[in-house]
Every structure is written in structure tokens, then in C-alpha cells.
Design an enzyme around this catalytic site. Sequence first.
Site, PDB file in Angstrom:
ATOM      1  N   THR A 107      -3.556  34.217 -30.709  1.00 17.12           N
ATOM      2  CA  THR A 107      -4.523  33.965 -29.419  1.00 17.12           C
ATOM      3  C   THR A 107      -4.913  35.442 -28.801  1.00 17.12           C
ATOM      4  O   THR A 107      -5.943  35.402 -28.136  1.00 17.12           O
ATOM      5  CB  THR A 107      -3.546  33.001 -28.397  1.00 17.12           C
ATOM      6  OG1 THR A 107      -3.433  32.065 -28.822  1.00 17.12           O
ATOM      7  CG2 THR A 107      -4.489  32.960 -27.120  1.00 17.12           C
ATOM      8  N   THR A 183       1.827  34.010 -31.374  1.00 19.15           N
ATOM      9  CA  THR A 183       3.039  33.947 -30.942  1.00 19.15           C
ATOM     10  C   THR A 183       4.121  33.111 -31.880  1.00 19.15           C
ATOM     11  O   THR A 183       5.551  33.069 -31.926  1.00 19.15           O
ATOM     12  CB  THR A 183       3.303  33.753 -29.504  1.00 19.15           C
ATOM     13  OG1 THR A 183       2.794  32.125 -29.419  1.00 19.15           O
ATOM     14  CG2 THR A 183       2.591  34.556 -28.321  1.00 19.15           C
ATOM     15  N   ASP A 184       3.695  32.165 -32.375  1.00 18.11           N
ATOM     16  CA  ASP A 184       4.243  31.050 -33.159  1.00 18.11           C
ATOM     17  C   ASP A 184       5.393  31.417 -33.947  1.00 18.11           C
ATOM     18  O   ASP A 184       6.589  31.081 -33.992  1.00 18.11           O
ATOM     19  CB  ASP A 184       3.428  29.940 -33.596  1.00 18.11           C
ATOM     20  CG  ASP A 184       2.740  29.367 -32.428  1.00 18.11           C
ATOM     21  OD1 ASP A 184       2.889  29.318 -31.561  1.00 18.11           O
ATOM     22  OD2 ASP A 184       1.797  28.474 -33.274  1.00 18.11           O
ATOM     23  N   LYS A 262      10.931  32.557 -30.042  1.00 23.73           N
ATOM     24  CA  LYS A 262       9.951  31.575 -29.219  1.00 23.73           C
ATOM     25  C   LYS A 262      10.788  30.424 -28.766  1.00 23.73           C
ATOM     26  O   LYS A 262      11.220  29.621 -29.756  1.00 23.73           O
ATOM     27  CB  LYS A 262       8.753  31.370 -30.005  1.00 23.73           C
ATOM     28  CG  LYS A 262       7.720  30.721 -28.865  1.00 23.73           C
ATOM     29  CD  LYS A 262       6.335  30.683 -29.850  1.00 23.73           C
ATOM     30  CE  LYS A 262       5.494  29.896 -28.745  1.00 23.73           C
ATOM     31  NZ  LYS A 262       4.096  29.891 -29.157  1.00 23.73           N
TER      32      LYS A 262
HETATM   33  N1  ASP Z   1      -0.878  29.258 -32.745  1.00 25.09           N
HETATM   34  C1  ASP Z   1      -0.807  30.704 -32.192  1.00 25.09           C
HETATM   35  C2  ASP Z   1      -0.325  31.588 -33.190  1.00 25.09           C
HETATM   36  O1  ASP Z   1       0.739  31.637 -33.311  1.00 25.09           O
HETATM   37  C3  ASP Z   1      -0.596  30.838 -30.707  1.00 25.09           C
HETATM   38  C4  ASP Z   1      -0.361  31.987 -30.197  1.00 25.09           C
HETATM   39  O2  ASP Z   1      -1.059  33.096 -30.451  1.00 25.09           O
HETATM   40  O3  ASP Z   1       0.250  32.653 -29.201  1.00 25.09           O
HETATM   41  O4  ASP Z   1      -1.089  32.164 -33.866  1.00 25.09           O
END
Ligand code: ASP
Length: 461
Positions: A107, A183-184, A262
Site C-alpha cells: 500500500t 504490511t501483511d 502484524k
Molecule cells: N496487502 C498489502 C500488503 O501487504 C497491505 C499493505 O500494504 O499494507 O502488501
Amino acid sequence: MSDNAQNGYRGLGLAVLEQHGVSVWSDVEVESARGHFRGLILPRSETADERHIVLKLDSGYNVGIAADTITAMTEHGRREAHYKIPEKEFPRDPAKPNVVLFGTGGTIASRLDYRTGAVIPAFSPGELYGSVPELADICNLQTEKLFGVFSENMAAPQYITLAQRIGEAIASGIDGVVIGHGTDTMHHTAAILTFMIQDPPVPIVMVGSQRSSDRPSSDAAINLINAVKAAAEGDIAEVQVCMFGPTSDEYCLLHRGTRVRKMHSSYRSTFRTIGDIPLAMIDPHKITLLRDDFKRRRSDRNVKINTAFEEKVTILYYYPGMQPDILEALVEMGYRGIIIAGTGLGHVNKPLYDAVGRATAAGVHIYMTVQTLWGYVQMYVYETGRELMGLGIVPAANMLPEVAFVKLCWVLGQTDEPEKVRDLMLTPISDEITDREPYNGYLVFQGAVPEVQEFLRQIKR
Ligand code: ASP
């Protein structure tokens, strides 16, 4: 490349647009199993899925329509919108530290155009300066896009490239490294980098955002500013994660790469240090250290890069009623290492015991971690734990399951000898195993309650 493909459509989504003779910026009516829609077909980001067409409705909302539910699309005209992030040359100041930002996707790598709703990446130093000018007060920034993926697609080949590029950047004299990442699975990448890149002389700071920068509640800019500051000015020369702190947008927390996880699917304050307290609090004015047992910045360029990785390793998340056939299937499929996330102090049910014994006898390395995340595996407490150890399961102390998983991948990439594997697994490299877990880690530093905020405010003063 067709216009649609250039605008981010791939696979089924692209096929459906082409089948109906429409393209990005067509004003269309869509018939689908979900109903009737009218709107403008928007571009998609490189990292978006292949199965949806995104429409901006006249109401201003964007909807994603599953491509396989669409039965008809009729074009009524075209309304092309161009969007560009105001790009300004990133100022260079020889007195400022040099930081490199490696992009992997997620993101944080995308930004939404308010007007059209198109998701486009903001990444070059000029674009970043245009959108987050504070970065230029901190450092000279260079950027390099390594991948453009959502983080569930990060795996061994990406980890290896990332570690190698970081090694090269360190050798070239960089003062700090930032990694933009989804983040995932950021905690997986952070953990593997602590093993692949040992004793770095400069900070290596991972950063992401839970909410994209088009949303008023976005954490993208604050996380990025703080991560760049930690990389440029911070003294912590370790792989760390810089993400939004407990409840306010005042500060971020720096978490150690092997102790972070996370913990919430949508909350901005999703990252928590587990089994310990975070390394530091950071805001644009100040880095407040919460501990002093970290590796410090050095001026030498010595760093050990070891990108060994065995992919035939898995995590087995135990559940009551698990059948031994799962374990047997893994052995049959050639898995060389298994991390069990057991219940309580590290348990699995009796019916698995024989299969465990057969697996370890066949040379499979099995390590036990705990589903509780906090606390240690303690297999001496109950008879059953002792029996499992007799069958060859090795307790992995307080290593988090994902950390034990990536570490076992890294270790088995180097050796298959049980004693050596055990030795490497149980010798901490970057606090993946600690002597004790502090009471104030579990109770105090997890944030989100007013008393905790007050406590942190006191420390900050
Ligand atoms: N689905 C995304 C990822 O981990 C979420 C994010 O970027 O926070 O790539």
C-alpha cells in the site's frame, strides 16, 4: 502493449475489457450478476489483482466488479483524466546523510488520485519530495524499485535480491536503508533479513502503511518520515520495522526485526513487539530509545550477507483433533523442516506422536513454538512434552513461529546435520531468542489504552 494493459489490467480483467471493446477511461454501462452500474473505467495499480474491473461511479465512489460476473459493457463516451504527482527535484545537501529507499510494493507504494480514483505509484525522489517534502529536511534520498508486489508475494527470490542489494548499498557507503513493503508479511521479511544481513553498520528500516495516502487517516507519510529519520539519523544498526505507534499520530515505534508481528488486519497501530519491548519511539523531532541493548551504527562497511534458503520448510499450526496424516504427507512430499505452533507450553495431541517419531527418524527437523506468541516453549513441565522431545522435537524457546520458520529455511539452506542445525537454530543472532520476557513488554508497551498513553507521555518528557 494495449492501452488497458498499460493501465494495469492483466489476466481475466484485461480479457473482459477487450471482449467488450472498452478501455480505461471509457464511460460505460455494466451488466453484471451483482447488478447494473454506470461509471468510468479506472486504471489499476501494478499490484492490483487480475479479477476486478474498477469503476468510478457518478456518486464519486469506486467499485470493483468481479470480471467473471460481467455479462455486458456498453461504452457511452470517454473521459480521460490525467494525473501526475507534482514532481519537484529532490534537493541535495552534502551535509545531510544519504539514504536509499528500496521499493517492494504494498500500500505504501501507491497513492490514489482524488479526482479519478486511480491508484498510481509515488516513488521517484521527485514524486516523494512533491508529496512528502519533509523528507528533504532529513537526508539526500535515492530510490530504487526492486519489485511491485503485495507482500503475500514476497518469498525466497525477493528476500535474496533484497539482501544482496542492501549489501551493495552498504558497501557503496550509504548511511541508512529504508525498505517500503506491504504490511501483511513485513515481519517475515524483517526476520529473514536479520539472518541474511548480519552486523550491518547502518540502520535497515522497513516501513509500510495500512491506509493508502489518499485517505485522510493515512499513516503513509508519518511512517515514511519517521522511517527515513531512523535510517538517516538513528543509531540502531539493526533490521527494524518503523510503524505507527499506539493511538495518536504523534509517533511511530521502532520494532526489532525478529520480535515484531502484524496483529490487526486494519488498525493503523497494527505492529507490536512480541515477547519484549520496542526499540524506540520516533517522531520527526526526536528518537526516544526505550532500551540500550541494540547494535550501534558504525563507520566501517563490514557486513555479512548470507542468502542461504531452503524452501521445503513449513509451519504446522496445531489444532485439536489434528490427524497424523498431515505430518506424514509433509514428510512424503519431501519437507525437510517443520515448525509446529503448539498449544500452551508446546503441545500436540497423542495421535501425532508416532508420526513425529517417524518424521524425525527420517531426518526431518521439527521445532516447537507456541501459539500464544508470548512466553516460552516449556516441554519439561508435562510428561507429554518430555515424550515429544524424546521423539526428536526441539523446543525453540521464545522464537515466534514465523521467525523460527524463516530461520529454519535459512539454516537448512546451509546444513542438514542435526547437531549443526540445532546449534544454529538455538543460538540467537538478533534477539529471536531472549533470556526473559519483560513484564512491562506484555502489559505496558502495547498501547491503545489511556493509561498506557499516559505512561508513554511521562517517558517522553
Ligand atoms: N496487502 C498489502 C500488503 O501487504 C497491505 C499493505 O500494504 O499494507 O502488501
